[in-house]
Design a protein around this motif. Structure first.
Motif, short mmCIF file in Angstrom:
data_model
loop_
_atom_site.label_atom_id
_atom_site.label_comp_id
_atom_site.label_asym_id
_atom_site.label_seq_id
_atom_site.Cartn_x
_atom_site.Cartn_y
_atom_site.Cartn_z
N SER A 1 -9.49 35.20 -13.30
CA SER A 1 -10.95 35.44 -13.24
C SER A 1 -11.72 34.21 -12.79
O SER A 1 -12.89 34.02 -13.14
CB SER A 1 -11.49 35.91 -14.60
N ARG A 2 -11.05 33.35 -12.03
CA ARG A 2 -11.72 32.13 -11.54
C ARG A 2 -11.79 32.10 -10.01
O ARG A 2 -12.73 31.58 -9.42
CB ARG A 2 -10.96 30.88 -12.04
N VAL A 3 -10.75 32.62 -9.39
CA VAL A 3 -10.75 32.67 -7.93
C VAL A 3 -10.60 34.13 -7.52
O VAL A 3 -9.71 34.83 -8.02
CB VAL A 3 -9.62 31.83 -7.32
N PHE A 4 -11.47 34.58 -6.65
CA PHE A 4 -11.49 35.99 -6.23
C PHE A 4 -11.34 36.09 -4.72
O PHE A 4 -11.67 35.16 -3.99
CB PHE A 4 -12.83 36.63 -6.63
N ILE A 5 -10.83 37.23 -4.29
CA ILE A 5 -10.86 37.51 -2.85
C ILE A 5 -11.57 38.85 -2.63
O ILE A 5 -11.61 39.69 -3.53
CB ILE A 5 -9.45 37.53 -2.21
N ALA B 1 -8.73 25.18 -18.71
CA ALA B 1 -10.18 25.34 -18.88
C ALA B 1 -10.65 26.73 -18.49
O ALA B 1 -11.84 27.03 -18.57
CB ALA B 1 -10.93 24.30 -18.04
N ALA B 2 -9.73 27.58 -18.09
CA ALA B 2 -10.12 28.86 -17.51
C ALA B 2 -10.91 29.73 -18.49
O ALA B 2 -11.71 30.56 -18.08
CB ALA B 2 -8.90 29.61 -16.99
N GLU B 3 -10.68 29.55 -19.77
CA GLU B 3 -11.37 30.39 -20.76
C GLU B 3 -12.72 29.81 -21.19
O GLU B 3 -13.46 30.46 -21.91
CB GLU B 3 -10.49 30.55 -22.02
N ASP B 4 -13.00 28.59 -20.73
CA ASP B 4 -14.26 27.94 -21.11
C ASP B 4 -15.34 28.31 -20.10
O ASP B 4 -15.33 27.87 -18.95
CB ASP B 4 -14.04 26.42 -21.13
N GLN B 5 -16.30 29.10 -20.58
CA GLN B 5 -17.28 29.68 -19.66
C GLN B 5 -18.08 28.64 -18.88
O GLN B 5 -18.49 28.88 -17.75
CB GLN B 5 -18.22 30.59 -20.46
N ASP B 6 -18.30 27.48 -19.51
CA ASP B 6 -19.13 26.47 -18.85
C ASP B 6 -18.35 25.48 -18.00
O ASP B 6 -18.94 24.59 -17.39
CB ASP B 6 -19.96 25.71 -19.90
N ALA B 7 -17.02 25.63 -17.98
CA ALA B 7 -16.20 24.64 -17.29
C ALA B 7 -16.22 24.82 -15.78
O ALA B 7 -16.22 25.95 -15.29
CB ALA B 7 -14.76 24.74 -17.79
N TYR B 8 -16.25 23.71 -15.08
CA TYR B 8 -16.04 23.73 -13.63
C TYR B 8 -14.53 23.66 -13.42
O TYR B 8 -13.97 22.62 -13.13
CB TYR B 8 -16.77 22.57 -12.97
N ALA B 9 -13.88 24.80 -13.57
CA ALA B 9 -12.42 24.83 -13.71
C ALA B 9 -11.68 24.85 -12.39
O ALA B 9 -10.45 24.81 -12.36
CB ALA B 9 -12.03 26.05 -14.56
N VAL B 10 -12.41 24.95 -11.28
CA VAL B 10 -11.74 25.02 -9.98
C VAL B 10 -12.21 23.85 -9.11
O VAL B 10 -13.39 23.51 -9.10
CB VAL B 10 -12.07 26.35 -9.25
N GLU B 11 -11.23 23.24 -8.43
CA GLU B 11 -11.57 22.18 -7.48
C GLU B 11 -11.17 22.61 -6.07
O GLU B 11 -10.06 23.10 -5.87
CB GLU B 11 -10.78 20.90 -7.80
N VAL B 12 -12.05 22.41 -5.13
CA VAL B 12 -11.71 22.73 -3.75
C VAL B 12 -12.00 21.51 -2.89
O VAL B 12 -13.09 20.94 -2.93
CB VAL B 12 -12.53 23.93 -3.24
N LEU B 13 -10.96 21.10 -2.13
CA LEU B 13 -11.15 20.01 -1.18
C LEU B 13 -11.60 20.63 0.15
O LEU B 13 -10.93 21.55 0.66
CB LEU B 13 -9.84 19.25 -0.98
N CYS C 1 -16.13 23.71 -9.02
CA CYS C 1 -16.91 24.93 -9.21
C CYS C 1 -16.39 25.73 -10.39
O CYS C 1 -15.26 25.57 -10.84
CB CYS C 1 -16.92 25.79 -7.95
N LYS C 2 -17.27 26.59 -10.87
CA LYS C 2 -16.85 27.51 -11.92
C LYS C 2 -16.02 28.64 -11.31
O LYS C 2 -15.02 29.06 -11.89
CB LYS C 2 -18.08 28.08 -12.64
N TYR C 3 -16.45 29.10 -10.14
CA TYR C 3 -15.77 30.23 -9.50
C TYR C 3 -15.68 30.02 -8.00
O TYR C 3 -16.56 29.39 -7.40
CB TYR C 3 -16.52 31.54 -9.77
N VAL C 4 -14.61 30.56 -7.41
CA VAL C 4 -14.45 30.53 -5.96
C VAL C 4 -14.26 31.96 -5.48
O VAL C 4 -13.55 32.76 -6.10
CB VAL C 4 -13.24 29.66 -5.56
N LEU C 5 -14.92 32.27 -4.37
CA LEU C 5 -14.73 33.57 -3.74
C LEU C 5 -14.19 33.36 -2.34
O LEU C 5 -14.81 32.66 -1.53
CB LEU C 5 -16.07 34.33 -3.67
#
Lengths: 725, 725
Positions: free
Chosen positions: A384-388, A161-173, A231-235
């Motif tokens: 381009s989904r998880v950043f530090i 799903a990483a290329e789908d702009q509207d996707a909540y492609a990341v899950e964080v517990l 989430c769409k993105y994680v920092l």
């Protein structure tokens, strides 16, 4: 890692999850709050105690803090930094004279004159975090605050799903620790706050694994405190020992030296005359001290420590250790035993170095010790989904006052890009520029610190002495500092050609790497727009142009039509722009949702070169002074760049930017204040502007702003966050 | 009036009771909170709706608001005014040309260049009151807030105790109205906030009498909501219809004219090109308009009304009515019927005046109407125990933006005097200077408004026309405005010789009434000290000298020793000062309680005329850089008044103040920033300083600070309120 499957766990959605609420995470949060993007920010600490106690705010950081409120917008807490911080005016150097006596060997301005409207200030990191938290509440309408203590346990990216702009492609517990009391790192000394945390590095992974294992395997596990955030993105702004970075499997590159320094924050009792100046003090052979006077009467001392107990197991035999820091062998002498570092030990070293001056301390606020090293992460994101960001990407010695500043600038770069993408205004591609722009800065920083910290830690060369063969030449050191101050100011960061920066209309880079535009010969493309005064046509008030380019998520197109009175053809060109800019298929309308105000996404501002008394506001075309649906006119899009002022001297922004008053120019400025592109003042130039936006913006025809509606009945509309979606 | 005798009523003590929480009362409260004096402030309104909606902040008011926080002290809410207010840059005049057509006939700077570091700003009175309330909470440590709705019912002064400084000589009976719901004045229009209150003037006395009669005569009266407050001093800041003034039996002197004006606060829809400038517009024969652009998009219009319904019963036959305003006959045409004034009526008048420009309105925020008049109270206090201030002392037309400013300055004058007396630091006598200093200002204000409002309301003279015999000459009008702006800035207020001002060492007053000192030829004694930059010897930071003279209740003795390097004898003199200032029987120690920091009452600051790179801090005597009981040095008492700066140009405070760099000078500055005295730089000069303080200060030998103790372990000591007792 996989996401937890226990069906009892609650699930929720947010656009961006920020892990870590230090200055880097808080800056990202401030952007998202300002732009109206849904987000959350969590931190594993239960209160504001922090492991790094940074204190220096560089010019660019002050410019950026100011950019969230400008000169006419509501006062925000971030305005306090410039007022409350201790202003650093002068740096003094002390080193041995021919007889080995400590003397003042030089003075330089602490901030290079003219580099910014601000000068470096020093203020406790705790204030800065507090101001950010207040600003986040202010901008989000009290909807968002830092959630703490929250521990992230598991992260997984749905790569399909990483290329789908509207996707909540990341899950964080995550786990809410407020009932656990697990979150406080233990300190060696309970008496005085200090930075010598017992890091639970080794046990950390096991600890996390256990927590989620219980959750999965124990049918009776208490799931109440757990949550899966989609989430769409994680920092990950979670510090030098970043959990997020480890989850991404990124190792730091770098090295540790044998130089050990201590830090004291205290009120000195001394007869040293420069104690309220920033000082670099090299003793003959007792090491070096750096003095940083702070708010109130506090002074921070960085003090080189000569004799420190070390752990022999961490010793390496290599002449100079370089490489992976996960290798436990730290340096040729071994890792220091931090439990042996006491304030008294650090003070004793300082007293030796600063002889014959007396030095005692009172009101000790904080102390720490560290071994100099420089490390940088080779990657800043995954898919381009998880950043530090921040210390998770780069660590180094603290003396240059860079850590907190560069960390905030990382996310000042990322924040507006995330906002544009989350809102569907820009394409995912722009997120790639985060790493490409900030990794270079991090590497420059590491090189800068590497050089400076070695000169600082080295023995000084004694003037006119031939007995000492080696040593740091003090004149060289002063010059390196002066040059270093330019880098350290944060104002010369230069972003390369990319989807967001177009250097096509520029000269060959000069010796400082600046790519000046053909059409604005003093504006380097890719750098932040230096401010100058301009005068509002409507009321003659002088504004710093950057106060009109606030950090609210908008791009700006600055039109410089030249002197429209001396060159009437320039006014004709401007009149032609009117129809162009009203056209649906041109950039001004094309990328703006139908229910947004016309300058919500791209704000077009005109700055002419005629004395404002020689022209009237109604001489100019409608787009420079448009009315809204109620007939209310926006008077703040038309300025004169030249002329006398009653209280602030003569103004000539054209001269300052190197723009010809006959030819004019057009400048595109990114939401973070960096110059994207400069082009010529004609319809062809407008086409070029359109082409620039075409590369990454998403046409909005028929689209409406989805979540929060803009309050169009609000008379504050010119100062309130317009991009709030 | 006598105090109530019902034994069930509760009694309490406070040093000062302030009645009325508009800007005037709030300024007094801010002083008392800052200085740590016990006080209360009550208001009969249950919320922040207010009957006067002032909006202009003059230069001096901005200086004063800033003086409560300076540049290094904690940010206070009062700092917001300069940032959030709309800056007034230019004033434009419009009047008929030879053909009777409205044209722009002149432009002047709205604030005279160089008169202050601030320029006039415009901001809603509601913000200012909010910032004051926040500051009062901040300074009082959240101990004091405005108590509302509280109605004063009875006031009595024990005249036999009036001379006893420690006596609670005034009793005020008050009623907590929060359960009554009596406090809201009724408005004519519920739809839009307006200033057309139905004053219950006639019934007011009866209403009050009934309330206290019940209390005395009815044995079953509910006494719970009543309280007798015993206070040392009472301040009535309770508006134009002041209850306190009436209790003191003071009648206003003044007159009412036939000119009627309306006010609109709204967003205009117009093609008038100067709508964002302050404008004075005289139409040929439809009357005048004043335009005041405000924060956000709002504009305030003052509009002359031609046809207004009047109450014939209030008509007088005298050609020009002059006299006691309690006389119900208001003017030759009679008092206007305020209920007939509507926004539509006011707008219609404006449209006529501003023809041929179009004018419509949206977002109407507020409106009112008023009949121009000028009134002043002949007395401002009774027995130095009960004072009145603000609108209770002077009312006039609002167009010059003076009302709120002069009202705040009244209590900025009174507040520090009350604080010094309440603390037992100064004698009661200084309170007499409140009336002597402020009554003159009030009379100047009335004369100023009388002249300006008539010129504004009069018909304009048509250029080159001989048909109109009478009319206001527009050139004269522009000149009067320019001159008026000097007065209106609030910066030229000049306090006469008194116990607090000693003009003995001055030249004959010049044509502007300025008494320049012999020793500082550009410093007029009795006026506020104009600011200049000075450089801290310790760190080279340029400070505005006034930011070192904050409003914290202290007197300052500024020692200008001249150039101590070029004239070594000047340094010798300074060394002699050291012993003088350490002596118990000299002013520096004599008036300071034993448990207070040495500069808590009189703060001695030295400003030399040598480049700070040519001298060291330890070249100067101890008193210029003293240490406290812990050995911590105060670095902020020694400055250089001359030299280059890195970022703010060249500095020469000696030149600016007209002080000879060889001779030097000594300047005494009052806690409110006004110059008390200038004398020569030698031991004789120091004796003169001592003689000045001898006139009104109370020796403190053996006295300790009574109530709140100073937190001597506080590293913030140089910026926290030192006078907190």
């Amino acid at each position: 890692m996989t996401a937890p499957t226990n069906p009892k766990i609650k699930h929720s959605n947010t656009d961006v999850l920020i892990i870590g609420a230090g200055p880097s995470g808080l800056m990202a949060a401030t952007w998202l709050a300002r732009a109206g993007v849904p987000f959350r920010i969590i931190d594993k600490r239960s209160n504001e105690i922090f492991s790094g106690q940074a204190d220096g705010l560089q010019c660019r950081s002050l410019e950026v803090l100011k950019s969230f409120s400008g000169s006419t917008f509501d006062m925000t807490a971030l305005d306090s930094a410039w007022k409350m911080g201790n202003h650093m005016i002068e740096m003094c150097f002390w080193s041995p004279d021919e007889n080995g006596q400590l003397v003042r060997s030089g003075r330089i301005p602490d901030t290079i004159p003219g580099i910014s409207r601000f000068q470096q200030v020093v203020i406790h990191q705790g204030y800065i975090e507090k101001w950010f938290e207040e600003s986040i509440k202010h901008f989000s309408g009290n909807e968002v605050h830092v959630e703490r203590p929250y521990l992230p346990l598991n992260i997984s990216i749905d790569e399909t799903a990483a290329e789908d702009q509207d996707a909540y492609a990341v899950e964080v517990l995550v786990k809410d620790l407020s009932k656990d009391n697990l979150s406080q790192p233990e300190q060696f000394s309970a008496k005085v706050a200090n930075g010598l945390y017992r890091q639970f590095e080794g046990d950390q992974e096991k600890f996390y694994a256990n927590l989620s294992a219980d959750l999965e395997n124990d049918p009776n596990a208490n799931t109440e405190d757990y949550e899966v955030i989609h989430c769409k993105y994680v920092l990950g702004s979670d510090g030098a020992h970043s959990w997020v970075r480890k989850q991404l499997g990124i190792d730091m590159d770098g090295e540790t030296t044998d130089f050990v320094w201590g830090v004291l924050d205290m009120v000195p009792i001394t007869d040293f005359p420069d104690i309220r100046n920033r000082c670099g003090i090299h003793s003959k052979d007792s090491g070096s001290v750096m003095v940083i006077p702070r708010e109130n009467d506090l002074v921070r001392f960085y003090i080189q420590l000569k004799e420190v107990d070390r752990d022999p197991a961490t010793k390496t035999d290599k002449a100079e250790y370089t490489g992976n820091v996960n290798d436990k062998k730290a340096s040729t002498k071994g890792r220091i035993d931090r439990s042996k570092i006491t304030p008294e030990l650090i003070l004793k070293n300082a007293q030796e170095i600063m002889k014959p001056f007396k030095l005692e301390m009172t009101d000790l606020h904080w102390f720490t010790g560290y071994q100099i090293g420089q490390r940088v992460s080779p990657r800043f994101d995954k898919l381009s989904r998880v950043f530090i960001s921040g210390d998770a990407c780069h660590t180094h010695s603290p003396k240059a006052g860079q850590g907190m500043n560069v960390s905030m600038m990382d996310t000042f770069n990322l924040g507006f890009k995330l906002a544009l993408v989350c809102k569907g205004l820009a394409k995912l591609d722009i997120l790639k520029t985060y790493e490409s722009e900030r990794l270079g800065v991090a590497r420059d920083l590491i090189a800068f610190d590497h050089k400076l910290s070695r000169m600082f830690s080295g023995k000084p060369m004694i003037p006119n002495s031939k007995t000492l063969e080696e040593g740091v030449d003090m004149d060289e050191f002063h010059k390196a500092f002066l040059k270093g101050n330019e880098f350290a100011s944060g104002t010369i960061v230069d972003y390369a050609d990319s989807i967001l920066v177009d250097k096509s209309n520029t000269e060959e880079p000069d010796s400082d790497g600046r790519a000046f535009s053909y059409f604005a010969s003093k504006v380097p493309v890719g750098r932040r727009l230096q401010t100058n005064l301009i005068l509002a046509q409507a009321d003659g008030r002088p504004y710093h142009i950057v106060d009109r380019l606030l950090s609210d998520g908008r791009f700006r197109v600055l039109i410089f039509p030249g002197d429209v009175k001396a060159h009437p053809e320039n006014l004709e060109t401007l009149n032609k722009f009117d129809a162009y800019l009203q056209a649906k298929d041109h950039f001004s309308k094309k990328y703006t949702p139908v229910n947004a105000l016309d300058n919500s996404v791209i704000d077009v501002i005109t700055i002419h070169a005629t004395n404002r008394h020689d022209v009237e506001i109604f001489d100019f075309p409608e787009f420079t002074r448009p009315v809204d649906f109620k007939g209310r006119r926006d008077y703040w899009r038309l300025y004169s760049g030249v002329g006398p002022t009653y209280h602030e001297g003569d103004v000539d922004a054209y001269e300052a930017y190197g723009i010809d008053k006959k030819k004019g120019a057009i400048i595109i400025v990114r939401p973070d204040g960096y110059v994207s592109k400069v082009t010529e003042y004609n319809l062809g130039g407008l086409d070029e502007v359109g082409n620039y936006f075409e590369r990454f913006m998403i046409p909005q025809e028929g689209k409406v702003l989805p979540k929060r509606s803009i309050d169009v009945d609000d008379t504050d509309r010119f100062t309130k966050p317009l991009l709030a979606v």
